[in-house]
Write a protein that holds these residues in place. Structure first.
Motif, short mmCIF file in Angstrom:
data_model
loop_
_atom_site.label_atom_id
_atom_site.label_comp_id
_atom_site.label_asym_id
_atom_site.label_seq_id
_atom_site.Cartn_x
_atom_site.Cartn_y
_atom_site.Cartn_z
N THR A 157 0.75 -1.07 -0.02
CA THR A 157 -0.02 0.20 0.12
C THR A 157 1.01 1.22 -0.11
O THR A 157 0.90 2.27 -0.89
CB THR A 157 -0.85 0.04 1.31
OG1 THR A 157 -1.88 -1.13 1.07
CG2 THR A 157 -1.77 1.33 1.40
N PHE A 158 1.71 1.41 1.17
CA PHE A 158 2.77 2.54 0.89
C PHE A 158 3.72 2.55 -0.20
O PHE A 158 4.02 3.83 -0.59
CB PHE A 158 3.50 2.53 2.35
CG PHE A 158 2.38 2.76 3.42
CD1 PHE A 158 2.08 3.96 3.67
CD2 PHE A 158 2.44 2.03 4.48
CE1 PHE A 158 1.19 4.34 4.73
CE2 PHE A 158 1.73 2.18 5.57
CZ PHE A 158 1.01 3.46 5.64
N LEU A 159 4.11 1.53 -0.84
CA LEU A 159 4.79 1.68 -1.88
C LEU A 159 3.98 2.04 -3.25
O LEU A 159 4.40 2.87 -4.10
CB LEU A 159 5.45 0.25 -2.29
CG LEU A 159 6.65 -0.34 -1.54
CD1 LEU A 159 7.08 -1.89 -1.86
CD2 LEU A 159 7.65 0.48 -1.61
N GLY A 160 2.96 1.81 -3.29
CA GLY A 160 1.73 2.15 -4.22
C GLY A 160 1.68 3.52 -4.04
O GLY A 160 1.46 4.35 -5.09
N MET B 202 -4.18 -2.50 -9.25
CA MET B 202 -3.25 -2.61 -9.84
C MET B 202 -3.32 -2.09 -11.04
O MET B 202 -2.15 -1.59 -11.81
CB MET B 202 -2.91 -4.15 -9.97
CG MET B 202 -2.50 -4.89 -8.65
SD MET B 202 -2.17 -6.47 -9.25
CE MET B 202 -0.57 -6.68 -9.76
N ARG B 203 -4.27 -1.92 -11.87
CA ARG B 203 -4.58 -1.27 -13.21
C ARG B 203 -4.10 0.23 -12.66
O ARG B 203 -3.66 1.04 -13.43
CB ARG B 203 -5.97 -1.40 -13.56
CG ARG B 203 -5.95 -2.61 -14.21
CD ARG B 203 -7.56 -2.88 -15.21
NE ARG B 203 -8.55 -2.41 -14.38
CZ ARG B 203 -9.25 -3.18 -13.80
NH1 ARG B 203 -8.88 -4.53 -13.61
NH2 ARG B 203 -10.57 -2.62 -12.92
N ARG B 204 -4.55 0.92 -11.63
CA ARG B 204 -4.50 2.29 -11.56
C ARG B 204 -2.92 2.46 -11.09
O ARG B 204 -2.62 3.62 -11.77
CB ARG B 204 -5.31 2.51 -10.07
CG ARG B 204 -5.29 4.14 -9.70
CD ARG B 204 -6.04 4.31 -8.58
NE ARG B 204 -5.29 3.88 -7.31
CZ ARG B 204 -6.14 3.37 -6.32
NH1 ARG B 204 -7.27 3.77 -6.03
NH2 ARG B 204 -5.61 2.75 -5.16
N GLN B 205 -2.47 1.67 -10.43
CA GLN B 205 -1.11 1.76 -10.13
C GLN B 205 0.00 1.66 -11.50
O GLN B 205 0.83 2.57 -11.74
CB GLN B 205 -0.40 0.80 -9.29
CG GLN B 205 -0.94 1.16 -7.80
CD GLN B 205 -0.25 -0.05 -6.77
OE1 GLN B 205 -0.06 -1.10 -7.33
NE2 GLN B 205 -0.87 0.25 -5.56
N GLN B 206 -0.57 1.11 -12.34
CA GLN B 206 0.19 1.01 -13.83
C GLN B 206 -0.01 2.00 -14.44
O GLN B 206 0.87 2.70 -15.27
CB GLN B 206 -0.29 -0.37 -14.42
CG GLN B 206 0.15 -1.53 -13.70
CD GLN B 206 -0.73 -3.03 -14.21
OE1 GLN B 206 -1.51 -2.85 -15.34
NE2 GLN B 206 -0.23 -4.04 -13.94
N ARG B 207 -1.20 2.87 -14.53
CA ARG B 207 -1.55 3.96 -15.18
C ARG B 207 -0.76 5.07 -14.64
O ARG B 207 -0.35 6.06 -15.24
CB ARG B 207 -2.79 4.30 -15.32
CG ARG B 207 -3.89 3.43 -16.09
CD ARG B 207 -5.03 4.08 -16.16
NE ARG B 207 -6.14 4.19 -15.02
CZ ARG B 207 -6.73 3.21 -14.46
NH1 ARG B 207 -6.99 2.19 -14.97
NH2 ARG B 207 -7.43 3.62 -13.39
N GLY B 208 -0.77 5.24 -13.12
CA GLY B 208 -0.06 6.31 -12.52
C GLY B 208 1.28 6.32 -12.54
O GLY B 208 2.02 7.28 -12.21
#
Length: 435
Positions: A110-113, A429-435
């Motif tokens: 979570t914090f890495l994201g 995970m999709r949101r993190q990949q976009r961000g």
């Protein structure tokens, strides 16, 4: 022996097994001891077990401040692990995080994201961290071979038992298998007509998901992978079905609270209790009977899930604060402090050298119960390391509690929880990949 500066009485320290003060030993670490300006840090932490942990941590911080010129650490008690995480996330949202915080180890992703954590790999490699920290404990703060925290208070659940109650019914030792656990719980349950006098077993409420992961591991399954949970697998279903069988038989409490379950044990209202090893000192010294400690019983194998967490350092702060924060985290986890912390609480010392200290060896002779959690940790692993873990925990806890209350069938509850959480993990995970 020098006098301690902790805000806790010497009698209290001795009662908790803490006979020596926390001291500073900081090789290889640069300290702004004569800095022109004082570096101020905020350290946010939870208390996740029974006992006066807050007082002990506050005393450690007072000791650090008194022995380190140029650094002042402000202690911020945030409540539970969940409260601590939410308060840190809120502070990150406004760009004002604490310099350090102590979360449950599951929150790493979570914090890495959120790009919130300072990478301390190189500092740790130039120090003695990789050599002296116990690998399984340090590993809960590692992602993609990079280190993002120093393990401070690792724990596993253990089985606490009332030795007097065992003697009453002629049971000589703690159960070692699920079948033995069931039979022992039935034998220890006491009723007077319809009135319950004593449960055979309580599994500490509020952390049913943590305990349940241990049961899955005992049944041969780590119930998650990096991108999904596996709670609908046969091994998981069988684990929860076993819990339900004990509840239906009337020997295991269907519900409890975390602190309430510890209080019930100390009051003699339950003969066996699953709780954190971090509660060892409090349960042992506060119970009016001899407390036994055993591995969590197995089915296919021994197994447990590591709780507790590492001290993490915020990425968004000045270099001087990062350096001071590492100095503080390193001091909290040095050999002497970890040995004393373990004796005072029951949490597991993170350093090999801590367990080798004469004071620790003497403690293990005096309190052999403390060996159990350390030995069981060899069969343990990190707890629920997935994105959206906080949501995952809440969904699983609800599924377990509703099942034990008889509101839903085991297989349906776990299938629904698995589907819901895996959709959320994929979304994050999709949101993190976009961000």
């Amino acid at each position: 022996m020098k006098a301690t500066k902790f805000n806790i009485s010497r009698r209290g320290l001795l009662a908790g097994g803490l006979a020596t003060p926390f001291v500073s030993m900081m090789p290889h670490v640069l300290m702004p001891a004569h800095a022109a300006e004082t570096v101020k840090l905020q350290f946010m932490y939870p208390v996740g077990v029974s006992g006066d942990i807050n007082t002990i941590i506050s005393g450690m911080i007072d000791e650090f401040n008194a022995t380190h010129d140029g650094i002042v650490v402000e202690a911020i008690y945030a409540g539970s692990y969940d409260n601590t995480e939410q308060k840190v996330i809120t502070s990150l949202g406004v760009g004002e995080p604490p310099s350090l915080w102590l979360p449950i180890n599951s929150s790493l992703q979570t914090f890495l994201g959120l790009d919130a954590l300072e990478d301390i790999t190189e500092q740790a490699k130039s120090d003695d961290i990789y050599d002296d920290f116990i690998g399984g404990f340090l590993g809960t703060a590692i992602s993609d071979d990079r280190l993002y925290g120093l393990s401070f208070q690792p724990s596993t659940p253990v089985l606490y038992y009332n030795k007097d109650a065992f003697a009453e019914v002629g049971i000589p030792e703690a159960p070692q298998t699920w079948d033995q656990l069931f039979e022992t719980a039935k034998a220890l349950t006491v009723r007077d007509g319809d009135e319950l006098k004593r449960w055979g077993l309580i599994i500490g409420g509020g952390w049913h998901d943590w305990m349940f992961e241990g049961y899955c591991r005992q049944n041969g399954l780590v119930p998650w992978e990096q991108d999904k949970v596996l709670w609908d697998r046969p091994e998981s279903v069988e684990a929860l079905a076993f819990w339900k069988t004990m509840v239906d038989a009337g020997c295991m409490a269907p519900a409890s609270t975390w602190q309430g379950s510890a209080n019930d044990f100390m009051a003699g209202s339950t003969a066996m209790l699953y709780h954190s090893t971090g509660s060892l000192t409090n349960l042992r010294t506060s119970s009016p009977f001899e407390v036994g400690v055993a591995f969590m019983p197995k089915r296919k194998t021994w197994g447990a899930s590591q709780g507790g967490g590492p001290i993490m350092i915020a990425k968004n702060q000045s270099d001087a604060q990062k350096e001071a924060a590492y100095t503080f985290a390193r001091w909290m986890t040095n050999t002497e402090n970890q040995a004393a912390w373990s004796r005072a609480t029951g949490y597991l010392a993170v350093r090999k050298s801590s367990w080798e200290m004469p004071e620790m060896q003497e403690y293990l002779v005096e309190v052999p119960q403390a060996k159990v959690a350390m030995e069981q940790s060899a069969y343990s692993g990190a707890f629920l390391q997935v994105p959206a873990y906080s949501k995952a925990r809440e969904v699983l806890k609800s599924a377990i509690d509703r099942t034990l209350a008889g509101e839903v069938e085991v297989e349906a509850a776990l299938a629904s929880a698995t589907d819901e959480v895996n959709r959320e993990i994929a979304r994050v995970m999709r949101r993190q990949q976009r961000g």
